[in-house]
Design a protein around this motif. Structure first.
Motif, PDB file in Angstrom:
ATOM      1  N   ARG A 151     -38.884 -12.845 -27.425  1.00  0.00           N
ATOM      2  CA  ARG A 151     -40.161 -12.414 -27.504  1.00  0.00           C
ATOM      3  C   ARG A 151     -40.975 -12.617 -26.168  1.00  0.00           C
ATOM      4  N   VAL A 152     -41.982 -12.037 -25.907  1.00  0.00           N
ATOM      5  CA  VAL A 152     -43.005 -12.206 -24.712  1.00  0.00           C
ATOM      6  C   VAL A 152     -44.327 -12.720 -25.483  1.00  0.00           C
TER       7      VAL A 152
ATOM      8  N   TYR B   5     -41.485 -15.462 -21.303  1.00  0.00           N
ATOM      9  CA  TYR B   5     -40.593 -14.952 -21.925  1.00  0.00           C
ATOM     10  C   TYR B   5     -39.722 -15.712 -22.507  1.00  0.00           C
ATOM     11  N   GLU B   6     -39.605 -15.854 -23.852  1.00  0.00           N
ATOM     12  CA  GLU B   6     -39.104 -16.748 -24.672  1.00  0.00           C
ATOM     13  C   GLU B   6     -37.724 -16.422 -25.277  1.00  0.00           C
TER      14      GLU B   6
ATOM     15  N   LEU C 100     -42.461 -10.092 -17.775  1.00  0.00           N
ATOM     16  CA  LEU C 100     -43.902 -10.673 -17.421  1.00  0.00           C
ATOM     17  C   LEU C 100     -44.783  -9.887 -16.391  1.00  0.00           C
ATOM     18  N   ASN C 101     -44.402  -8.877 -16.110  1.00  0.00           N
ATOM     19  CA  ASN C 101     -45.381  -8.018 -15.291  1.00  0.00           C
ATOM     20  C   ASN C 101     -45.658  -8.568 -13.789  1.00  0.00           C
TER      21      ASN C 101
ATOM     22  N   LYS D 278     -44.861 -17.836 -16.339  1.00  0.00           N
ATOM     23  CA  LYS D 278     -45.559 -17.141 -14.940  1.00  0.00           C
ATOM     24  C   LYS D 278     -45.994 -18.458 -14.471  1.00  0.00           C
ATOM     25  N   GLY D 279     -45.708 -18.518 -12.937  1.00  0.00           N
ATOM     26  CA  GLY D 279     -46.049 -19.629 -12.075  1.00  0.00           C
ATOM     27  C   GLY D 279     -47.391 -20.032 -12.058  1.00  0.00           C
ATOM     28  N   ASN D 280     -48.192 -18.883 -11.991  1.00  0.00           N
ATOM     29  CA  ASN D 280     -49.553 -18.895 -11.837  1.00  0.00           C
ATOM     30  C   ASN D 280     -50.546 -18.917 -13.062  1.00  0.00           C
ATOM     31  N   SER D 281     -49.772 -19.101 -13.987  1.00  0.00           N
ATOM     32  CA  SER D 281     -50.708 -18.915 -15.221  1.00  0.00           C
ATOM     33  C   SER D 281     -51.108 -20.303 -16.084  1.00  0.00           C
ATOM     34  N   PHE D 282     -50.249 -21.273 -15.515  1.00  0.00           N
ATOM     35  CA  PHE D 282     -50.481 -22.612 -16.607  1.00  0.00           C
ATOM     36  C   PHE D 282     -50.720 -23.711 -15.486  1.00  0.00           C
TER      37      PHE D 282
END
Length: 242
Positions: free
Chosen positions: A132-133, A143-144, A198-199, A228-232
């Motif tokens: 799932r996303v 993305y899991e 992840l767009n 996503k590297g810039n999200s968390f």
């Protein structure tokens, strides 16, 4: 304003000013910030200094550049506290975001050697594999791939996960009592497959998050997430210093 008598480099002062403007809402997510020329004139500093500050902000993923159009504010990082067990959906709700859950598939198959070792089961035992996303405000963040032993989650349905969330379903339908979980984090480069879900851009930095969830001594979930590297931004509290 820029303090030219300060020992702090001019470009770092400008970085802090722009970050404060983003934090205060002067510039919002996706909004264009002033050009090099405008910043140079506003703060009476060279364009080379401005360029260095913008390069630093881009490196930190606080802004992103669209060639020919300028620099724009990146999506704000989500602060994730790692001091206790958490679910993605609950954390997004706490942050005022709308969680989303795009299930790609749920399949039942034999564990095989690799996953059997991770779940401490026999390779011929059956497992559910959930792909799932995870989204927040309709933005894809993770993305899991989740692996669940069939013996603990008989007849689990994709529709139930989508409607209730995995951990709520574990608790309310399967009477799971989670004892603890272990997580590991490691950097990665997003593959073409990851970037599609992840767009994002293939080759960007990301993070691999692996979680083992325990019920007493049994591992009842193994999840591998591509983040996503810039999200968390993750936070851990360290106690009992010497």
């Amino acid at each position: 304003m820029i303090d030219k008598s300060s020992t702090t480099p001019l470009y770092l002062q400008l970085v802090e000013i722009i970050l404060e403007q983003i934090k205060s809402g002067t510039y919002n997510e996706g909004e264009k910030i002033p050009s090099e020329r405008e910043l140079s004139e506003t703060f009476n500093i060279s364009r080379a200094t401005v360029r260095q500050a913008l390069s630093e902000l881009e490196k930190q993923k606080d802004i992103y550049k669209i060639h020919g159009k300028g620099n724009f504010v990146s999506t704000h990082k989500i602060n994730q506290d790692l001091n206790g067990f958490y679910s993605f959906s609950d954390e997004m709700i706490k942050l005022g975001k709308i969680p989303g859950n795009k299930i790609l598939n749920l399949i039942l198959k034999e564990a095989g050697n690799v996953i059997a070792t991770k779940l401490n089961i026999h390779p011929n035992d059956k497992i559910f594999i959930l792909n799932r996303v995870r989204l927040a405000d309709n933005e894809a963040l993770m993305y899991e791939t989740t692996y669940l032993p069939q013996w603990r989650f008989e007849e689990i349905l994709e529709s139930d996960i989508e409607l209730n969330g995995l951990y709520n379903l574990m608790k309310n339908k399967y009477n799971v009592s989670i004892s603890y979980a272990e997580e590991t984090f490691s950097p990665c480069i997003l593959s073409e497959n990851d970037s599609l879900f992840l767009n994002a851009v293939s080759g960007d930095c990301g993070m691999i998050l692996e979680r083992y969830t325990f019920e007493k001594n049994n591992i009842i979930e193994y999840t591998k997430s591509i983040v996503k590297g810039n999200s968390f931004k993750y936070k851990v509290r360290l106690n009992n210093f010497i």
